[in-house]
Write a protein that holds these residues in place. Sequence first.
Motif, PDB file in Angstrom:
ATOM      1  N   GLU A 165       0.840  -1.191   0.000  1.00 44.84           N
ATOM      2  CA  GLU A 165       0.000   0.000   0.000  1.00 44.84           C
ATOM      3  C   GLU A 165       0.872   1.238   0.000  1.00 44.84           C
ATOM      4  N   GLY A 166       0.275   2.334  -0.496  1.00 44.47           N
ATOM      5  CA  GLY A 166       1.027   3.566  -0.666  1.00 44.47           C
ATOM      6  C   GLY A 166       1.431   4.242   0.623  1.00 44.47           C
ATOM      7  N   CYS A 173       2.862  -2.561   8.916  1.00 52.34           N
ATOM      8  CA  CYS A 173       3.317  -3.900   8.562  1.00 52.34           C
ATOM      9  C   CYS A 173       3.279  -4.812   9.781  1.00 52.34           C
ATOM     10  N   ALA A 174       3.720  -4.310  10.939  1.00 55.14           N
ATOM     11  CA  ALA A 174       3.692  -5.112  12.164  1.00 55.14           C
ATOM     12  C   ALA A 174       2.265  -5.521  12.509  1.00 55.14           C
ATOM     13  N   GLU A 190       9.735   0.553  -0.331  1.00 50.47           N
ATOM     14  CA  GLU A 190       8.863   1.666   0.049  1.00 50.47           C
ATOM     15  C   GLU A 190       7.470   1.256   0.508  1.00 50.47           C
ATOM     16  N   THR A 191       6.822   0.330  -0.235  1.00 52.58           N
ATOM     17  CA  THR A 191       5.398   0.073  -0.049  1.00 52.58           C
ATOM     18  C   THR A 191       5.069  -1.380   0.295  1.00 52.58           C
ATOM     19  N   VAL A 445      -1.619  -3.920  -7.647  1.00 53.86           N
ATOM     20  CA  VAL A 445      -2.738  -3.164  -7.094  1.00 53.86           C
ATOM     21  C   VAL A 445      -3.563  -4.033  -6.145  1.00 53.86           C
ATOM     22  N   ASP A 446      -3.997  -3.407  -5.060  1.00 52.46           N
ATOM     23  CA  ASP A 446      -4.938  -4.021  -4.124  1.00 52.46           C
ATOM     24  C   ASP A 446      -4.467  -5.348  -3.562  1.00 52.46           C
TER      25      ASP A 446
END
Length: 666
Positions: A165-166, A173-174, A190-191, A445-446
């Motif tokens: 995700e952006g 994340c945790a 990054e994402t 995406v998604d």
Amino acid sequence: MIMTVRRSNTRLLPLAALLLSTGSALPNPALNLARDAEEAPSYEPLGCFADNEYRVLPSKIISANDMTAAKCAEHCDGYEYFGTQYSSECHCGMIEPPVTADDSECNMPCSGDPNETCGGPMKLNVFYFDTACTEDQPAVPGFEYMGCFTDNVPQRVLTGHVVREGGMTLQKCAQACTAAGYPWFGVEYETECYCGTGLDEASTQVPDSECEMWCSGDQSQHCGSPDRLNVYRSTQEPSTLPSNPETAGDFAYVSCWTDKVDDRSLKAASYRSSGLTVEICAEQCKDYAYFGVEYGEECFCGDELGGEAAPAAECAMLCAGGANQWCGGPDRMNVYAKAPASSSSSTEPATETTTAETTPTEPATTEATTTPQTPASTEPAVTSPTTPDLTTITSCPPTPTYNGTPELCYQSNHMPSLCEALATSMVSAENIMWAIYNCRGVLSVDGFTIPPPASACFPTTALTASDNAQASYFASSLYDCLVAPAASVLCQSDNECQTKTTPNTALPSPTQPGTYDVLQGGGTFEDGTFGNWSIISSQMDIGTLEITSEETHSGDYGLVLEHTNGHFGSTGISTRVFVIPGKQYQLRMAFKQTTSTSSMGLVFRAAPATNWIDLPLHLQPANEWVDTSVNFTPTTSWVDVFMYFTASQSPPNTVYLDDIVLIQLD
């Protein structure tokens, strides 16, 4: 001690011919990742050490005709150890070599200074830095920071749940990995967020300076780099280890098994659930010979089993419904099979081709199966249980047909425009970097996982081309790789002869396609819940969609929205379903409203698709059920089905929805 797991040595090699440089990252051009040059720290000798075929100092190995300890120290700045070998070689690493050698075996003069020794054949003069050059990485409550580690494509070193995700941060994340039941997490590129129950031994620790990209959601945190992970481990050890249940219903566990998104190993029926367990899949597939759980929340059924056995470590995703069970992985499923009562041997399905319609072959006996991502000594051996007598038959389709529902693929000539841009004549190297970055993003995406062969098309090192013509060639080569049949971004037809394994037991025939509801009854809400539907709404509240039993088109439950506050805004529901590109589908539903003077709108559609319906409710009757539908032909292997209301200042209105159905027409 870092938990490790052995995995197959098979690796997809990077497309070396396409890479323009050997930098350590592919930076986002919007970010300034430049670093000030620093002097190499001082170092001290440790002595002579033995090397081996796997390299005890495995990172950044180079050879130079002017090698000295000082030159190697400068090259390995940021690592904890370095060593010189065979006169001209320099090796870097984070762990002290384990086996010492006699100093007399490090006797070769350095190529850059004959008065200095630089190891010998498979012997290293090893040094350590007084201070390791590392960057502070923020702490995450409940987790221990392990360092920056290498990753691999396509075989990730954290093989569990994946989130992209952006607005990625360490905390997001945790939370995602903890919620999914994983004690380890790593952030990358990054994402990207990867979860696991342990770190694969193929990963090696590298200096934190190689994890140089900022998190897209918090630029005070680092989120790895291409093929580099900032890794964290929970400080709370799990009380129980994941396992494969030996039995589930009438089924017994076989092994980890291969699958393909464009040619499923089990094709008769499929089921997806965010609460999937092995037992739920067994119940869904109770009328079939086999079932397999895959990618955490996918269940597949069939009477014919394609594919072949795979290493247990490749089935390393936990079931989305918990229960501490394994539910396959990307292109890998944990397979279970029914066993006839008369059989008593311990067997596994055979995959070798035999003559069609011959006497059943006896399946081969397998080794004990161990649980992935746990040391072998901590998990008792599990013997593969009894499986049916099998016959393998080879057949060839008369015409090419599309097989399966891949997680992410595009119909030919319908690639995303951000990826199609790679095939255009861009003249700027900077624009090409952005095109690569954006194409990778849209393919992910998604939360979709890019098919591993397609993921291998992307660079694993920096693109720093100043030659625009060379950069343009790189973009064109990347595009050619993505659309090649082997990459599987484009949906493939199955026009080759196939060998299938079929049980001899008499079982019901698979459900035939045609008027099959792709939503599998999920649009009738008869269990009294939203099921796999998600709520979508704007910031301005126009009311809440709720389950109701007071007014239904059929059955006991439906949906209701009461718009009483006169606000502007929208609200609705959405769900993702898997379809066959190029086939025609019909999306239909029934609705009923209490007034025809409201200025509300009702939209329902499947995206990405061109046809959709927008109904102004003031043109629709009051107090009667209205059936409506829209036909569309998808160009992708999935669609998101949306049902939502738009509203403005208007008289109050109550709207009921029911019987949302998605039908394949051909």
